[in-house]
Design a protein around this motif. Structure first.
Motif, mmCIF file in Angstrom:
data_model
loop_
_atom_site.group_PDB
_atom_site.id
_atom_site.type_symbol
_atom_site.label_atom_id
_atom_site.label_comp_id
_atom_site.label_asym_id
_atom_site.label_seq_id
_atom_site.Cartn_x
_atom_site.Cartn_y
_atom_site.Cartn_z
ATOM 1 N N SER A 178 78.612 30.616 79.733
ATOM 2 C CA SER A 178 79.903 31.022 79.162
ATOM 3 C C SER A 178 80.107 32.523 79.338
ATOM 4 O O SER A 178 81.218 32.982 79.605
ATOM 5 C CB SER A 178 79.999 30.718 77.668
ATOM 6 N N TYR A 223 88.387 24.043 78.538
ATOM 7 C CA TYR A 223 88.591 24.273 79.970
ATOM 8 C C TYR A 223 88.931 22.960 80.672
ATOM 9 O O TYR A 223 88.402 21.903 80.323
ATOM 10 C CB TYR A 223 87.313 24.821 80.605
ATOM 11 N N THR A 251 90.316 29.982 89.781
ATOM 12 C CA THR A 251 89.284 29.111 89.223
ATOM 13 C C THR A 251 87.899 29.730 89.372
ATOM 14 O O THR A 251 87.667 30.536 90.271
ATOM 15 C CB THR A 251 89.343 27.735 89.902
ATOM 16 N N ARG A 296 92.648 23.387 87.517
ATOM 17 C CA ARG A 296 91.282 23.318 87.006
ATOM 18 C C ARG A 296 90.758 24.736 86.775
ATOM 19 O O ARG A 296 90.744 25.541 87.710
ATOM 20 C CB ARG A 296 90.374 22.582 87.992
ATOM 21 N N ASP A 297 90.328 25.012 85.569
ATOM 22 C CA ASP A 297 89.823 26.355 85.268
ATOM 23 C C ASP A 297 88.453 26.571 85.896
ATOM 24 O O ASP A 297 88.099 27.663 86.305
ATOM 25 C CB ASP A 297 89.683 26.545 83.755
ATOM 26 N N ILE A 298 87.688 25.504 85.897
ATOM 27 C CA ILE A 298 86.327 25.617 86.408
ATOM 28 C C ILE A 298 86.082 24.471 87.387
ATOM 29 O O ILE A 298 86.439 23.332 87.100
ATOM 30 C CB ILE A 298 85.303 25.520 85.255
ATOM 31 N N GLU A 338 86.642 35.521 84.288
ATOM 32 C CA GLU A 338 88.051 35.396 83.923
ATOM 33 C C GLU A 338 88.752 36.748 83.939
ATOM 34 O O GLU A 338 89.918 36.847 84.256
ATOM 35 C CB GLU A 338 88.189 34.742 82.543
ATOM 36 N N LEU A 365 81.896 22.389 78.333
ATOM 37 C CA LEU A 365 82.985 23.270 78.763
ATOM 38 C C LEU A 365 84.317 22.586 78.509
ATOM 39 O O LEU A 365 85.287 23.229 78.098
ATOM 40 C CB LEU A 365 82.829 23.627 80.243
#
Ligand SMILES: Nc1nc2c(ncn2[C@@H]2O[C@H](COP(=O)(O)OP(=O)(O)OP(=O)(O)O)[C@@H](O)[C@H]2O)c(=O)[nH]1
Ligand SMILES: [Mg+2]
Lengths: 135, 308, 583
Positions: free
Chosen positions: B237, B70, B41, B134-136, B244, B65
């Motif tokens: 971003s 995301y 994450t 959760r990606d972020i 990533e 986001l």
């Protein structure tokens, strides 16, 4: 490391009614009773309240409603909790609640109804007893 | 519970967080079990003076986001009352618009007066959210206490928010926060005076940063008129995409974390030992009657505890 | 007899304290005396003219007038058995509203057939107050509930079908309890007059139009404070230029106090808001004496502490008069007066749910305070107020009789400012004034009312005060009969027969939302869509230019049947939306 458990309460005002006095007093009061109070402010939809209760993993939801819309709003919230499998969350309602509506609310599963003149200490005590927690 | 949380079941995730935050029996086993599945994450820390618009800004960019696909976790930290141990946590008020977004999960967290433990507890919550897909993860803290600064400094990307009209905003930025910021946001630019603050911050950065490339960007935003939000999103971003592709665990972060766990564990060990050992009463009496001093007593106690 | 000198009194006071007071305090084992006594040392009357003056003269401490309009005809009214419209005052009717516009219109017709001819005193439902149409998801469950739903000019016109002929809008005043969308409702009123061929300068009434206090107390805001104030400016200029007989606003100390503010906060915050409104009008290019005489205040005050409430009214009048004269250089005495239909009162929050008939005794205390401080001796509210089910006939009758008894039998209002020159009352008045000015200065240092709302200061201060009071009641520092004392088993809960006359039809209430949504859908189908879009577009363009007065554009939208929410949405887009306060 010792256990550090707190009673978490969501204090919320559903609907458009903007009289926040009761909600503010209860939020401050329960904080001083050692609870962690999540205060979400005015104009919450039932969906927002249910979602906040789930994500915050609260033990109790305290609703404050003075617009007279307490029956329909509470019903929606109780149904929403059930749908998310969170029907073990205690729900209390405060505000201008006529005597005959108290029973209806209790039948819906509301754990306590608090009207003008209620004491914070009593609210806190009821919550502690029903949860069986002493935190 | 762990299995359900892995599938990003909101209720299971919430319960898991409580279990670990409350340090209920078995919390460490949970953390051990999920550790291997974490680390992907991207953690964004948001800090700044009280009322600068952190929550409003978080709400704004989390929504964007989220719209980009995301899955987002938000941790909003507010202080506990030192008197009762309770707290009023109010950051959700500003996140009303996103509180029912399908892929956004918001969790309020009180500092609970944990001696340096806040940082670890917050890190644990980040990790659980990470595990739950959760990606972020965004952490908001008020940039006043040392603890809170430490929390954001453990993030991958630090956003520092100020605003015009908040007293001597620039002076008020704490030393220690200035250095860790990856971007400076002057919010409430719909009000007068934002440009002055931008130039003050830029001037300060010019003086304190060695190379031009390292100077973090300073931008103006308004969550009311949405001015500058696009620019902010662009920069953010870009960073997220870089992350990533990049490294997951950084050696330095891991070292810090082990130290931090050690510190908290040691402190509680020492406390336990002391309280089971007569609560220092004997030693305190010695100091108060002038027969010893705090330094000697501390040395003595360390020897005793380290002996276990 | 020789005049007493200050020294003599001082000496005598010391002697009294040593020989009489302190021994008694000791005898009863107290820390200090439970009572106070005031002497010429407590207040220096050598500035009587500047500090008190005569009734109807600056600084208006002793009252706006030697006697008000109602007092001139009071005896006549008693002999004639005049009954002001049920629960209303003067020419305005009872505050109310429910259901769809047609439901409410029919109700008003029914009231008129029962002899109640007061002008419209409209309560809007919460959706309307918050700028949402009945078909909005925010309106769900709220449509027609605490007031009538108004989505468009057509709805507004339907309500006014009850006001024609003898009750034509140039003959009865209209009151609108609305704030955030006040500009839209004022535009509807103007548009209605235009359609009926009635000159705008004949329109009387009062829109509440007090948006700043919504951020401190009632919570029905839409836009952030700064653009909200700009909208106020636009209504202020529009009313002043076109509807000079209409009041511009009703500034609310009442709501602020009900929300928990202390007396001093109430006064300071209301003054800060008032100053912001004056500055807005000036910014709109008006002269102070051109528009401030059309400001009104809404029942300043609200507590059981009778002396303090009397002093409060006196202090408030003096503070406002000074602000207008000294700061804004007003010349017209009307600019300097706090005009309010209800003056001192106990506030609804003093009424208790426990043993509710006691509220009659409480309301009488408020009535005495009002009568002794330059107002009608109104015993407000009816005793059954906290039951939340509407006022009964019986409660309203008792309330009215209580006021009449105060006026005619007790003759409370025969003396103008009976407390003038009282060492105690004058020093208390000075103290409240001083504290309020200090608090006001604090707000001004922050940048005024708007800044003190934006940074959360005023709303948070009120919340803290509300909590302080709650704590005091819980630990019996403040005593409330039947609530935290005298609650033993031998106390009796006295009740009387209560008939709530002419309530709203619950069956209609149930279906109001569906029916109103259908009305709205029909309107949207039938109106000229192009005209709506183009008038909304031009509103948007104007809104983006801070210097433009938006009223003409809003009037055009309203005339073209744009809905209330459509208008508010355009402004939301330009102004942004206000956020609730974080505790
Ligand atoms: N004028 C203006 N006000 C803003 C803006 N963004 C936020 N605010 C207001 O500033 C106040 C504080 O906003 P928050 O988002 O709660 O700020 P915060 O930094 O999270 O506050 P804390 O968590 O209490 O430290 C609120 O009244 C917001 O409505 C902006 O862009 N312009
Ligand atoms: Mg915040």
């Amino acid at each position: 490391m010792g256990q550090d458990s707190k009673i978490r309460v969501l204090v919320a005002k559903p609907g458009l009614d903007g009289h926040e006095r009761g909600a503010h007093v209860v939020a401050y009061g329960l904080r001083d009773e050692g609870f962690e109070v999540i205060y979400t402010g005015l104009r919450q939809t039932p969906e927002q309240i249910v979602s906040a209760a789930v994500q915050e993993d609260v033990d109790v939801i305290g609703l404050s409603i003075l617009s007279g819309a307490h029956l329909s709003l509470t019903k929606k919230i109780m149904e929403g909790l059930k749908a998310k499998g969170a029907n073990d969350v205690l729900v209390t309602v405060g505000g201008v609640i006529p005597e005959e509506d108290k029973k209806t609310l209790e039948e819906m599963g509301v754990a306590g109804v608090f009207t003008s003149g209620s004491k914070i200490k009593d609210i806190a005590a009821l919550i502690r007893t029903k949860l069986g927690k002493n935190a | 519970m762990i299995e359900a949380a892995r599938k990003s079941n909101e209720r299971a995730l919430a319960k898991l967080i409580s279990h670990v935050e409350d340090r209920k029996p078995g919390w460490k086993d949970i953390m051990k079990a999920i550790y291997a599945e974490t680390g992907r994450t991207c953690v964004i820390g948001v800090t700044g003076s009280p009322g600068s618009g952190k929550s409003s800004l978080v709400s704004e960019f989390a929504k964007q986001l989220g719209d980009m696909g995301y899955a987002i976790g938000i941790i909003a930290v507010d202080p506990s009352s030192p008197f009762s141990g309770g707290a009023v946590l109010g950051d959700r008020i500003r996140m009303r618009d996103i509180s029912t977004y399908k892929n956004i999960f918001i969790r309020s967290m009180a500092t609970r007066g944990m001696l340096g433990g806040l940082c670890q507890a917050a890190r644990d919550v980040v990790r659980i959210m990470d595990f739950a897909g959760r990606d972020i993860v965004i952490i908001e803290t008020v940039g006043v206490g040392q603890d809170e600064i430490e929390v954001v400094s453990a993030s991958d990307y630090v956003v520092l928010v100020t605003y015009p009209g908040g007293g001597d905003s620039v002076q008020a930025i704490k030393a220690g926060v200035m250095e860790i910021a990856d971007i400076f946001v002057v919010n409430k630019c719909d009000r007068d005076g934002a440009d002055v603050i931008v130039s003050e911050i830029s001037a300060m950065l010019d003086l304190s940063t060695e190379t031009v490339e390292k100077i973090p960007p300073v931008i103006k935003t308004s969550t009311f008129t949405k001015e500058g939000i696009d620019k902010f999103m662009e920069i953010l971003s870009e960073f997220i995409q870089k992350k990533e592709k990049g490294l997951h665990f950084q050696e330095e972060h891991v070292r810090q974390e082990v130290m931090s766990i050690l510190e908290t564990e040691m402190v509680s060990l020492i406390k336990e030992k002391i309280s089971s050992d007569g609560n220092m009463e004997k030693e305190l009496k010695l100091i108060l009657s002038g027969k010893s001093d705090p330094y000697s007593v501390a040395d003595e106690l360390i020897k005793r505890v380290a002996g276990i | 007899m020789k005049k007493n000198s200050k020294e003599e009194i001082k000496e005598a006071l010391k002697k009294w304290e040593d020989e009489i007071l302190n021994p008694r305090v000791k005898k009863f084992n107290l820390d200090k005396s439970p009572t106070s006594f005031y002497t010429p040392l407590s207040w220096d009357n050598s500035h009587f003219l500047e500090k008190v003056g005569f009734p109807g003269q600056f600084p208006f401490t002793a009252g706006n007038n030697p006697f008000d309009f109602w007092r001139a005809y009071a005896n006549f009214a008693a002999k004639a058995g005049f009954r002001s419209d049920w629960g209303g005052s003067g020419k305005s009717g009872k505050y109310g509203g429910f259901g769809t516009p047609a439901d409410y219109r029919d109700y008003l017709f029914k009231m008129q057939s029962m002899g109640r001819y007061g002008g419209p005193n409209i309560a809007f439902d919460l959706a309307t107050q918050c700028g949402y149409d009945s078909d909005s998801s925010f309106a769900e469950g709220e449509v027609g509930r605490v007031g009538v739903a108004v989505d468009s000019m057509q709805d507004f016109a339907v309500i006014y079908e009850a006001y024609t002929g003898n009750l034509e809008i140039d003959k009865v005043p209209s009151n609108f309890t609305i704030n955030a969308p006040a500009a839209v409702i004022i535009a509807m009123y103007a548009c209605l007059a235009k359609k009926r061929g009635i000159p705008l300068n004949k329109l009387e009434g009062t829109p509440q139009n007090d948006i700043l206090k919504e951020f401190i107390a009632r919570g029905t805001y839409i836009y952030p404070p700064a653009p909200s104030l700009r909208l106020f400016r636009d209504t202020c200029v529009f009313c002043c230029k076109n509807m000079p007989a209409l009041n511009i606003n009703s500034i609310g100390g009442y709501h602020i106090r009900e929300a928990g503010a202390t007396r001093v906060q109430d006064l300071a915050f209301s003054m800060a808001n008032g100053i912001a409104y004056i500055e807005a009008g000036l910014e709109g290019g008006l002269e102070v004496d051109e528009f401030v005489p059309a400001f009104t205040f809404n029942a300043f005050g609200g507590s059981m502490e009778i002396y303090q409430e009397i002093a409060f009214q006196r202090a408030a009048r003096r503070v406002w008069a000074h602000i207008l004269r000294d700061r804004f250089h007003a010349k017209n005495p009307k600019s300097m007066q706090i005009r309010q239909p209800i003056t001192a009162h106990i506030g609804c929050s003093s009424a208790t749910l426990q043993r509710p008939l006691n509220n009659l005794a409480r309301a009488v205390v408020g009535g005495i305070a009002a009568g002794m401080s330059g107002g009608i001796a109104g015993a407000f509210p009816p005793f059954d107020e906290p039951l939340g089910l509407g006022h009964s006939q019986e409660a309203t009758q008792l309330q009215q009789d209580a006021s009449r008894i105060l006026i005619y039998e007790a003759k409370v209002t025969d003396i103008c400012d009976p407390w003038a020159g009282s060492y105690f009352m004058e020093s208390l008045t000075d103290e409240i004034e001083k504290d309020a000015l200090a608090e006001l200065e604090k707000i001004e240092k922050m940048g005024g009312a708007v800044a003190a709302i934006e940074n959360g200061y005023m709303p948070r201060a009120v919340a803290k005060s509300a909590y302080d009071r709650q704590k005091k009641i819980e630990n019996q520092e403040e005593l409330v009969v039947g609530v935290n004392c005298f609650t033993g088993e031998h106390e009796i809960d006295v009740s009387i027969n209560r008939v709530v006359e002419a309530t709203y039809d619950p069956e209609l209430m149930k279906t109001a939302e569906e029916r109103q949504k259908a009305n709205l859908a029909r309107l949207k189908r039938e109106r000229n869509g192009t005209a709506v879009v183009s008038s909304l577009r031009s509103l948007k363009v104007q809104a983006e230019d801070k210097d433009k007065n938006l009223m003409p554009a809003i009037c055009e939208c309203v005339e073209n049947d744009a809905t209330l929410q459509e208008i508010c949405d355009v402004l939301r887009e330009v102004f942004g939306e206000a956020q609730p306060m974080k505790l």
